[in-house]
Scaffold this motif. Structure first.
Motif, PDB file in Angstrom:
ATOM      1  N   TYR A  63       0.715  -1.580   0.075  1.00  0.00           N
ATOM      2  CA  TYR A  63       0.261  -0.358  -0.137  1.00  0.00           C
ATOM      3  C   TYR A  63       1.108   1.620  -0.108  1.00  0.00           C
ATOM      4  O   TYR A  63      -0.122   2.629   0.300  1.00  0.00           O
ATOM      5  CB  TYR A  63      -1.452   0.290   0.801  1.00  0.00           C
ATOM      6  N   ARG A  64       2.157   1.756  -0.546  1.00  0.00           N
ATOM      7  CA  ARG A  64       2.680   2.730  -0.397  1.00  0.00           C
ATOM      8  C   ARG A  64       2.868   3.596  -1.049  1.00  0.00           C
ATOM      9  O   ARG A  64       2.834   4.901  -0.833  1.00  0.00           O
ATOM     10  CB  ARG A  64       4.118   1.499  -0.684  1.00  0.00           C
ATOM     11  N   LYS A  65       2.322   3.128  -2.319  1.00  0.00           N
ATOM     12  CA  LYS A  65       1.469   4.340  -2.886  1.00  0.00           C
ATOM     13  C   LYS A  65       0.728   4.892  -2.239  1.00  0.00           C
ATOM     14  O   LYS A  65       0.481   6.726  -2.787  1.00  0.00           O
ATOM     15  CB  LYS A  65       1.494   3.451  -4.866  1.00  0.00           C
ATOM     16  N   GLU A  66      -0.274   5.136  -2.097  1.00  0.00           N
ATOM     17  CA  GLU A  66      -0.842   5.327  -0.867  1.00  0.00           C
ATOM     18  C   GLU A  66      -1.007   5.807   0.495  1.00  0.00           C
ATOM     19  O   GLU A  66      -1.645   7.249   0.690  1.00  0.00           O
ATOM     20  CB  GLU A  66      -2.425   4.524  -0.409  1.00  0.00           C
ATOM     21  N   LEU A  67       0.286   6.143   0.550  1.00  0.00           N
ATOM     22  CA  LEU A  67       1.215   6.312   1.872  1.00  0.00           C
ATOM     23  C   LEU A  67       1.603   8.460   0.882  1.00  0.00           C
ATOM     24  O   LEU A  67       2.170   8.730   1.733  1.00  0.00           O
ATOM     25  CB  LEU A  67       1.987   5.664   2.320  1.00  0.00           C
ATOM     26  N   MET A 114     -17.740   3.994  13.139  1.00  0.00           N
ATOM     27  CA  MET A 114     -17.066   4.700  12.239  1.00  0.00           C
ATOM     28  C   MET A 114     -17.148   4.198  11.234  1.00  0.00           C
ATOM     29  O   MET A 114     -17.300   5.355  10.241  1.00  0.00           O
ATOM     30  CB  MET A 114     -16.266   5.085  13.125  1.00  0.00           C
ATOM     31  N   VAL A 115     -16.501   2.829  10.445  1.00  0.00           N
ATOM     32  CA  VAL A 115     -16.456   3.111   9.425  1.00  0.00           C
ATOM     33  C   VAL A 115     -18.073   2.997   8.575  1.00  0.00           C
ATOM     34  O   VAL A 115     -18.075   3.485   6.796  1.00  0.00           O
ATOM     35  CB  VAL A 115     -15.896   1.274   9.228  1.00  0.00           C
ATOM     36  N   VAL A 116     -19.267   2.325   8.835  1.00  0.00           N
ATOM     37  CA  VAL A 116     -19.692   2.791   8.250  1.00  0.00           C
ATOM     38  C   VAL A 116     -20.473   4.228   8.106  1.00  0.00           C
ATOM     39  O   VAL A 116     -20.930   4.330   6.615  1.00  0.00           O
ATOM     40  CB  VAL A 116     -21.482   1.569   9.016  1.00  0.00           C
ATOM     41  N   PHE A 117     -20.196   4.886   8.841  1.00  0.00           N
ATOM     42  CA  PHE A 117     -21.185   6.488   8.851  1.00  0.00           C
ATOM     43  C   PHE A 117     -19.845   7.283   8.322  1.00  0.00           C
ATOM     44  O   PHE A 117     -20.132   8.515   8.568  1.00  0.00           O
ATOM     45  CB  PHE A 117     -21.594   6.567   9.985  1.00  0.00           C
ATOM     46  N   GLN A 118     -18.742   6.329   7.729  1.00  0.00           N
ATOM     47  CA  GLN A 118     -17.381   7.302   7.633  1.00  0.00           C
ATOM     48  C   GLN A 118     -17.668   8.881   6.862  1.00  0.00           C
ATOM     49  O   GLN A 118     -17.531   9.937   6.950  1.00  0.00           O
ATOM     50  CB  GLN A 118     -16.338   6.714   6.920  1.00  0.00           C
ATOM     51  N   GLY A 169     -11.100   2.296  11.180  1.00  0.00           N
ATOM     52  CA  GLY A 169     -12.529   3.479  11.646  1.00  0.00           C
ATOM     53  C   GLY A 169     -11.978   5.228  12.289  1.00  0.00           C
ATOM     54  O   GLY A 169     -12.379   5.564  11.686  1.00  0.00           O
ATOM     55  N   ILE A 170     -11.232   4.916  12.706  1.00  0.00           N
ATOM     56  CA  ILE A 170     -10.517   6.515  13.351  1.00  0.00           C
ATOM     57  C   ILE A 170     -10.050   6.717  12.946  1.00  0.00           C
ATOM     58  O   ILE A 170     -10.851   8.133  11.900  1.00  0.00           O
ATOM     59  CB  ILE A 170      -9.353   5.850  14.492  1.00  0.00           C
ATOM     60  N   LEU A 171      -9.029   6.627  11.702  1.00  0.00           N
ATOM     61  CA  LEU A 171      -8.069   7.286  10.273  1.00  0.00           C
ATOM     62  C   LEU A 171      -9.303   7.451   9.311  1.00  0.00           C
ATOM     63  O   LEU A 171      -9.183   8.472   8.395  1.00  0.00           O
ATOM     64  CB  LEU A 171      -7.278   6.618   9.832  1.00  0.00           C
ATOM     65  N   GLY A 172     -10.359   6.640   9.078  1.00  0.00           N
ATOM     66  CA  GLY A 172     -11.382   7.148   8.117  1.00  0.00           C
ATOM     67  C   GLY A 172     -11.723   8.552   8.165  1.00  0.00           C
ATOM     68  O   GLY A 172     -12.695   9.057   7.525  1.00  0.00           O
ATOM     69  N   VAL A 173     -12.442   8.184   9.717  1.00  0.00           N
ATOM     70  CA  VAL A 173     -13.117   9.444   9.965  1.00  0.00           C
ATOM     71  C   VAL A 173     -12.248  11.061  10.089  1.00  0.00           C
ATOM     72  O   VAL A 173     -12.720  11.982   9.572  1.00  0.00           O
ATOM     73  CB  VAL A 173     -14.210   9.540  11.495  1.00  0.00           C
ATOM     74  N   PHE A 174     -10.771  10.550  10.928  1.00  0.00           N
ATOM     75  CA  PHE A 174     -10.307  12.131  11.213  1.00  0.00           C
ATOM     76  C   PHE A 174      -9.450  12.227  10.307  1.00  0.00           C
ATOM     77  O   PHE A 174      -8.010  13.319  10.194  1.00  0.00           O
ATOM     78  CB  PHE A 174      -9.948  11.981  12.739  1.00  0.00           C
ATOM     79  N   GLY A 177      -8.429  12.026   2.836  1.00  0.00           N
ATOM     80  CA  GLY A 177      -8.303  11.972   1.832  1.00  0.00           C
ATOM     81  C   GLY A 177      -8.831  10.639   2.403  1.00  0.00           C
ATOM     82  O   GLY A 177     -10.500  10.352   2.125  1.00  0.00           O
ATOM     83  N   THR A 178      -8.887   9.726   1.602  1.00  0.00           N
ATOM     84  CA  THR A 178     -10.205   7.798   1.290  1.00  0.00           C
ATOM     85  C   THR A 178      -9.878   6.874   2.142  1.00  0.00           C
ATOM     86  O   THR A 178      -8.679   7.323   2.290  1.00  0.00           O
ATOM     87  CB  THR A 178      -9.672   7.298  -0.543  1.00  0.00           C
ATOM     88  N   ILE A 179     -10.808   6.119   1.994  1.00  0.00           N
ATOM     89  CA  ILE A 179     -10.496   5.390   2.658  1.00  0.00           C
ATOM     90  C   ILE A 179      -9.162   4.216   2.831  1.00  0.00           C
ATOM     91  O   ILE A 179      -8.765   3.802   2.933  1.00  0.00           O
ATOM     92  CB  ILE A 179     -11.820   3.957   3.281  1.00  0.00           C
ATOM     93  N   GLN A 180      -9.091   4.241   1.317  1.00  0.00           N
ATOM     94  CA  GLN A 180      -7.537   3.578   0.895  1.00  0.00           C
ATOM     95  C   GLN A 180      -6.492   4.421   1.607  1.00  0.00           C
ATOM     96  O   GLN A 180      -5.248   3.376   1.792  1.00  0.00           O
ATOM     97  CB  GLN A 180      -7.650   3.437  -0.693  1.00  0.00           C
ATOM     98  N   ASN A 181      -6.187   5.622   1.679  1.00  0.00           N
ATOM     99  CA  ASN A 181      -5.268   5.962   2.709  1.00  0.00           C
ATOM    100  C   ASN A 181      -5.999   5.672   4.128  1.00  0.00           C
ATOM    101  O   ASN A 181      -4.111   5.331   4.016  1.00  0.00           O
ATOM    102  CB  ASN A 181      -5.671   7.328   2.610  1.00  0.00           C
ATOM    103  N   ALA A 182      -5.902   5.794   4.146  1.00  0.00           N
ATOM    104  CA  ALA A 182      -6.664   5.464   5.533  1.00  0.00           C
ATOM    105  C   ALA A 182      -6.324   3.834   5.997  1.00  0.00           C
ATOM    106  O   ALA A 182      -5.625   3.710   6.881  1.00  0.00           O
ATOM    107  CB  ALA A 182      -7.975   5.101   6.244  1.00  0.00           C
ATOM    108  N   ASN A 183      -6.694   2.901   5.016  1.00  0.00           N
ATOM    109  CA  ASN A 183      -6.073   1.710   4.968  1.00  0.00           C
ATOM    110  C   ASN A 183      -4.518   1.314   4.993  1.00  0.00           C
ATOM    111  O   ASN A 183      -4.073   0.568   5.862  1.00  0.00           O
ATOM    112  CB  ASN A 183      -7.123   0.825   4.249  1.00  0.00           C
TER     113      ASN A 183
END
Length: 261
Positions: A63-67, A114-118, A169-174, A177-183
């Motif tokens: 996942y290095r490209k998403e970083l 948090m993930v569902v309502f991100q 879940g935490i990163l996706g909200v705060f 970027g996208t959820i892929q970036n959070a992942n």
């Protein structure tokens, strides 16, 4: 270790490495297999955690490209995650296991919500940031993110299973970027926590490590981490959230079932 047992552990590690890079909760695959094969619970937990570090590293690399462009965020969050992992490892040596067995399901439910309502939560955070009435919100949200990442690290250092779901879940909200970036960020933070845990096992529980199990899971989870990162990066945000939610429910089911025994 017998050939059949070794194959079972290998395929469990392969699957665990795959889903760990996509979201997390791979421990819920490998740990029950080790217990079923007669490995003592503490030895199984330690050996499994050490073996899965290789898969975590593969997922993080995949996942290095998403970083890209997120070096400052990583520099800010990784120390909090590592410190949380150290705190969790300390708690593991001093608190009864039941404490986190009861807390873990609650944390997973919060993470899944948090993930569902991100998207809505993220929009709410962004709207507050753009509102002049909330001039101190940047600092507030930044501090909240660091504190939450630290607490997730504590959880991961003490109770390894499904920490990835909580972190994403935490990163996706705060995190912007996208959820892929959070992942992608999640993979790095979880890797840091697991390295801290592995180091503590080497220092304080060396005699309880089952090295054949570590070796098999390390190889298989490494392969799974490479596969998982290729698959996960191709998933659309709604599909990825669906995968996270489904695996989170499975993790929650395991935890609740364990409490009811």
């Amino acid at each position: 270790m017998e050939i059949l047992s070794g194959l079972l552990v290998f395929f469990a590690g392969l699957w665990a490495g795959t889903i760990n890079s996509v979201v997390g909760s791979g421990t819920l695959v490998t740990f029950p297999v080790l217990i079923a094969l007669g490995v003592a619970p503490v030895t199984a937990s330690i050996s499994n955690a050490m073996g899965l570090v290789a898969g975590n590293a593969a997922g993080a690399w995949g996942y290095r490209k998403e970083l890209q462009g997120r070096g400052q965020q990583l520099v800010r969050l990784l120390p909090a995650s590592l410190l949380g992992g150290i705190s969790g490892a300390w708690l593991l040596l001093h608190l009864p296991e039941k404490v986190f067995q009861y807390a873990a399901p609650v944390l997973i439910v919060v993470a899944l919500l948090m993930v569902v309502f991100q998207p809505r939560l993220q929009m709410w955070v962004r709207n507050r940031e753009e509102n002049p009435e909330h001039a101190i919100r940047d600092k507030g949200h930044s501090v909240a993110l660091v504190v939450l990442v630290y607490l997730a690290g504590v959880y991961g250092g003490y109770f390894v299973a499904a920490q990835g779901i909580l972190v994403v879940g935490i990163l996706g909200v705060f995190m912007t970027g996208t959820i892929q970036n959070a992942n992608a960020m999640k993979n790095i933070l979880v890797l840091g926590v697991n390295i801290v845990a592995a180091a503590s096992y080497l220092l304080f529980a060396f005699g309880r490590i089952n090295w054949p199990v570590v070796a098999i899971i390390a190889v298989s989870s490494l392969i799974g981490g490479v596969v998982g990162s290729k698959v996960g990066r191709r998933l659309s945000p709604p599909v990825l959230r669906g995968v996270i939610f489904t695996l989170g429910l499975v993790a929650l089911g395991f935890m609740v079932a364990n409490l009811l025994k």
